[in-house]
Structures are given as C-alpha cells and as structure tokens.
Design an enzyme around this catalytic site. Structure first.
Site, PDB file in Angstrom:
ATOM      1  N   TRP A 174       0.826  -1.207   0.000  1.00 42.84           N
ATOM      2  CA  TRP A 174       0.000   0.000   0.000  1.00 42.84           C
ATOM      3  C   TRP A 174       0.863   1.262   0.000  1.00 42.84           C
ATOM      4  CZ3 TRP A 174       0.395  -3.470   3.942  1.00 42.84           C
ATOM      5  CH2 TRP A 174       0.464  -3.055   5.277  1.00 42.84           C
ATOM      6  N   ASP A 175       0.828   2.135   0.987  1.00 46.97           N
ATOM      7  CA  ASP A 175       1.495   3.445   0.907  1.00 46.97           C
ATOM      8  C   ASP A 175       2.908   3.321   0.323  1.00 46.97           C
ATOM      9  OD1 ASP A 175      -0.782   4.115   2.266  1.00 46.97           O
ATOM     10  OD2 ASP A 175       0.226   4.979   3.998  1.00 46.97           O
ATOM     11  N   ALA A 222       4.097   4.713   7.270  1.00 42.93           N
ATOM     12  CA  ALA A 222       4.664   5.443   6.134  1.00 42.93           C
ATOM     13  C   ALA A 222       5.599   6.584   6.541  1.00 42.93           C
ATOM     14  CB  ALA A 222       3.549   5.984   5.251  1.00 42.93           C
ATOM     15  N   ARG A 263       2.226  11.234  12.439  1.00 43.58           N
ATOM     16  CA  ARG A 263       2.848  10.228  11.579  1.00 43.58           C
ATOM     17  C   ARG A 263       3.176  10.794  10.195  1.00 43.58           C
ATOM     18  NH1 ARG A 263      -2.616   8.355  12.175  1.00 43.58           N
ATOM     19  NH2 ARG A 263      -3.811   8.288  10.221  1.00 43.58           N
ATOM     20  N   ASP A 264       3.742   9.919   9.364  1.00 39.02           N
ATOM     21  CA  ASP A 264       4.009  10.176   7.943  1.00 39.02           C
ATOM     22  C   ASP A 264       5.057  11.260   7.695  1.00 39.02           C
ATOM     23  OD1 ASP A 264       1.945   8.369   7.670  1.00 39.02           O
ATOM     24  OD2 ASP A 264       0.445   9.854   7.101  1.00 39.02           O
ATOM     25  N   ASN A 306      -9.983  17.305  14.129  1.00 37.35           N
ATOM     26  CA  ASN A 306      -9.049  18.427  14.250  1.00 37.35           C
ATOM     27  C   ASN A 306      -7.705  18.148  13.588  1.00 37.35           C
ATOM     28  OD1 ASN A 306      -8.264  16.496  16.119  1.00 37.35           O
ATOM     29  ND2 ASN A 306      -7.727  17.961  17.712  1.00 37.35           N
ATOM     30  N   GLN A 363      -8.103  13.465   9.614  1.00 39.24           N
ATOM     31  CA  GLN A 363      -6.838  12.915   9.132  1.00 39.24           C
ATOM     32  C   GLN A 363      -6.401  13.593   7.834  1.00 39.24           C
ATOM     33  OE1 GLN A 363      -7.289   8.621   8.818  1.00 39.24           O
ATOM     34  NE2 GLN A 363      -7.133   8.353  11.016  1.00 39.24           N
ATOM     35  N   LEU A 364      -5.335  14.367   7.913  1.00 40.73           N
ATOM     36  CA  LEU A 364      -4.678  14.920   6.717  1.00 40.73           C
ATOM     37  C   LEU A 364      -3.418  14.094   6.505  1.00 40.73           C
ATOM     38  CD1 LEU A 364      -5.144  18.758   7.335  1.00 40.73           C
ATOM     39  CD2 LEU A 364      -6.730  17.092   6.346  1.00 40.73           C
ATOM     40  N   GLU A 365      -3.595  12.938   5.883  1.00 41.05           N
ATOM     41  CA  GLU A 365      -2.543  11.922   5.833  1.00 41.05           C
ATOM     42  C   GLU A 365      -1.469  12.239   4.789  1.00 41.05           C
ATOM     43  OE1 GLU A 365      -3.886   7.739   7.059  1.00 41.05           O
ATOM     44  OE2 GLU A 365      -5.375   8.364   5.585  1.00 41.05           O
TER      45      GLU A 365
END
Length: 426
Positions: free
Chosen positions: A73-74, A144, A224-225, A272, A303-305
C-alpha cells in the site's frame, strides 16, 4: 479559507483500526489553538465538492500484482536531497508498506513493514528486501514516511514508529528514522549495508500537536508520515507530517467554520486534523524542533494523511490525502488527494480549485485507490485499494495503481493523463 487570528468493507476495516483503548500520559495544553495565524481549511471550503473530468481519476477494473504474496500500500520513491527522483546504479527505488497475505486485508496494518522495490525503466518493478533489521526497528510496526539519499550515498529512511514492541499494536505514533546504504548487483539485486541506529526524531507535544491522551472522538489521533523537505531557497531542512491540533479545548472558531448556514453538528469539534512541520537542528538529521502547523482543519477533517510539499517556481503546493469517513459530521468529501497553494513554504495556504479537491476516485468506485503522492513533473502515484472488477465483483487491491499525470498552474490543477502502474520518471 481564512487565516486564524487569536467502501462498506473499507469502512468496517478502518473502523476496526481507529478505535483505541491504549492511552499514554502526556502534558496537557489548555488551548486547542497553540499558534496564531495558522491557515485554515474551513467547513465553508469543504462544503462544495464536485467531481469533474479535471479531478476524477479513470476507473480501475484490473491490475497487475507487483508482489503476489504481499499486500502493498502506501508507497514513496527514493529522492535526492532537493526532492528530485534518485537512482542507484541506474535504477529507481521505491519504498512501500507491505504485509504478508497470510494476514487479512484489514489486519495488514498491524503487521506493516517497509520493503524496497526497484526498476531500471521506472515501470517494471521487482521487490527487494526489508532494508533494516526488523528486531531493531522502532514501533510494533512501521508506517509510512519518506526516503532521501545524501551526497555520501547514505539513505535516510524516515518512518512512523507505530506502537511499541512490548505493548502490541497500540496507536501511539512517533517520528523515527534509520540510515543505510544500498548497492545493486546483477545477480543478487540490491544489497543493503552499513545499517545505522534507529532513532526517535519527534513526539507529539500536546501544544501544537495532540497527544493520544488528548484525543476525543472515535478516530485515532495522528502524529505520523514524516516527509523530508529541503527548502529550495534557504537550504533549511524539515519534516512535514500529519498531526492533530493540540490541547484540550476543542471549541471551533469562526475561521474554522466560514460562512455556512445552520448549526454545526455535534461531534464536529472532535475532527481536528492538521499538517505539522519540524525543523532540522543538525546536519545528521537526528534532532528536530517542532514548529506551529502549516495548516489546520479543525471541524473539517480528522486525518490529513501523508502531507507533502511540491515547489514549482514561486508556487508552493501542499498536498494531503483523506478518506470519506474522516470528514467531520455534516460534511461529505470523497476519498481523494487534496491540495493547498501558497507563495512560500510558510505562506497563507488556500485550497486549490476552490475546495481543495485535486484527485477523487470515480463515483461508481469510490474506494478504488488511495494514498496519492505528487512527485516532480506532476506524477501522482497511489495504490489499488478496493474496487469492482470488469465483472462487477468486489476485489481487494494491494498493489501499485496507475500513475496519474497532473498539471499544476497557480492555484488550479487538472488530471492530464495516465501512466503505467507505479510508473515514475526523473
């Protein structure tokens, strides 16, 4: 948007992931807004999404499995320090989250490790190894991040340490990194050597970025990320990452709402999400200082992933991905790639195309792809998520999706074409 002043199965799988019962004690901040003048993605901005030919990805009804025994995936490419695509011995390298197919599609998240893939032509990929000692890696599993190769051929792998080895798959998240070198051999493929230590680079502070203990609502908090970014003008280096607004006061302010009619649904304040940034304090990229977020989406999205910045002349494009189910109550947005435009890294980001939507899945297959990342020259990679095949049967993906070609101009974008599955070019 204003500047602040003072898949049915998919949902079931993700819902199982997002509810956490493990909490860690952290300092508590008293205010939900730790920094003034943070650009906002408001409910007004996120209220008028429309799918068009310019922002809707072509339908996926089949794919070639890049790693038949693994869920993939990612994904992210190896990049040079300046963000351009890198090569090792004439070959592109990509990193991706993977898990054996002995685990379920939903269960893969609890067993994620990062593997390498390599290709001479940027189209035909071979799977390599996990480039680190899994026993020494931080976190119960690794989520990720990004990868950069420096002028000494050392690869810096930034990743998310999710949970801790002695606690099982909890949802604690910390930004981490390790280093190593890679050589290519025609007989053995890529070989990894000179592995470095694994180090924690940053943890949520409870002021700018919400801790697990501060979280409210049913969806996991985010820290994260990590995405490495070197400023093209100053040379300063940063990690851009996904976070949530810190503090215990979840009251929405006028700038989070904008000009919308009617009351705000209960529970919207629990959503948020923000885009965080930390500045490197040493040349080894082992010490980082948390800074106020680049963007916040309080009352809009949880979530702004996988946020990342692409710089093109005087234009700075901040991209992030988000799910349909992570939009706050009263809002409906697609699983998609979202973008924001400013004239500097720390500028007043405004949603691209009016709402922020850059790429969406087609309405008839709303979860077919996910985890888009925009690369130099407008290439947009992602993975096949869950889709309906040519016979109308529901299928799990878990492999590279076709690369999209994106045109960026000022604060607008347009999908201009489709390339091969996982295809990238420098």
């Amino acid at each position: 948007m204003k500047t602040k002043q003072s898949s049915i199965l998919s949902k079931l799988a993700l819902t199982a992931l997002v509810v956490s019962s493990a909490f860690t004690a952290f300092p508590v901040a008293s205010s939900a807004q730790a920094a003034e003048d943070t650009p906002t993605w408001s409910r007004e901005d996120a209220s008028n999404f429309t799918l068009t030919d310019e922002n809707t990805a072509p339908n996926i009804d089949s794919f070639t499995d890049v790693a038949p025994d693994y869920w993939v995936w990612d994904t992210w490419p190896l990049r040079d320090r300046d963000g351009s695509l890198a090569k090792i011995n004439g070959r592109y390298v990509q990193f991706a989250l993977t898990a054996s197919k002995e685990y379920t599609w939903a269960g893969r998240h609890d067993h994620a490790v990062i593997r390498t893939f390599y290709s001479k032509n940027g189209k035909d990929w071979e799977m390599g190894t996990v480039p680190y000692d899994e026993d020494k890696a931080l976190g119960f599993r690794q989520w990720a991040g990004s990868a950069m190769i420096d002028e000494n051929d050392k690869i810096h792998l930034f990743y998310t340490a999710a949970g801790r080895k002695d606690e099982g798959p909890t949802f604690e998240q910390r930004l981490a990194k390790t280093t190593f070198e890679m050589d290519y051999d025609n007989k053995e493929g890529f070989q990894v050597k000179n592995n470095g230590e694994h180090q924690i680079l940053a943890e949520a502070d409870g002021v700018y970025y919400e801790t697990q203990a501060q979280k409210t609502g049913d969806i996991i908090y985010s820290f994260r990320d990590p995405w490495f970014f070197q400023h093209p003008e100053t040379g300063e280096e940063y990690l851009i990452f996904e976070g949530n607004t810190g503090g215990t006061d979840k009251t929405l302010e006028a700038d989070n709402i904008g000009n919308v009619d009617g009351p705000i649904p209960a529970g919207a304040e629990d959503y948020n999400g923000n885009v965080g940034i930390a500045k490197a304090e040493n040349d080894d990229l082992t010490e980082f200082e948390l800074m106020p977020p680049l963007l916040e989406a309080d009352g809009v999205n949880q979530q702004l992933e996988r946020p990342h910045v692409v710089q093109k002349g005087d234009d700075y494009y901040l991209f992030t991905i988000s799910h349909q189910f992570t939009f706050a109550p009263g809002l409906e947005g697609p699983d998609g790639l979202y973008g924001f435009h400013a004239n500097s890294l720390f500028g007043d980001y405004e949603p691209m195309n009016g709402t922020g939507l850059v790429v969406a899945n087609p309405e008839e297959d709303p979860f077919q792809a996910y985890s888009w990342a925009v690369l130099p020259h407008g290439q947009v990679i992602s993975f096949v998520n869950e889709f309906y095949d040519e016979n109308g049967d529901f299928q799990f993906g878990g492999s590279f999706a076709p690369t999209l070609k994106l045109k960026l101009k000022d604060d607008t974008s347009e999908i201009k074409g489709v390339m091969g599955e996982g295809e990238i070019h420098g």
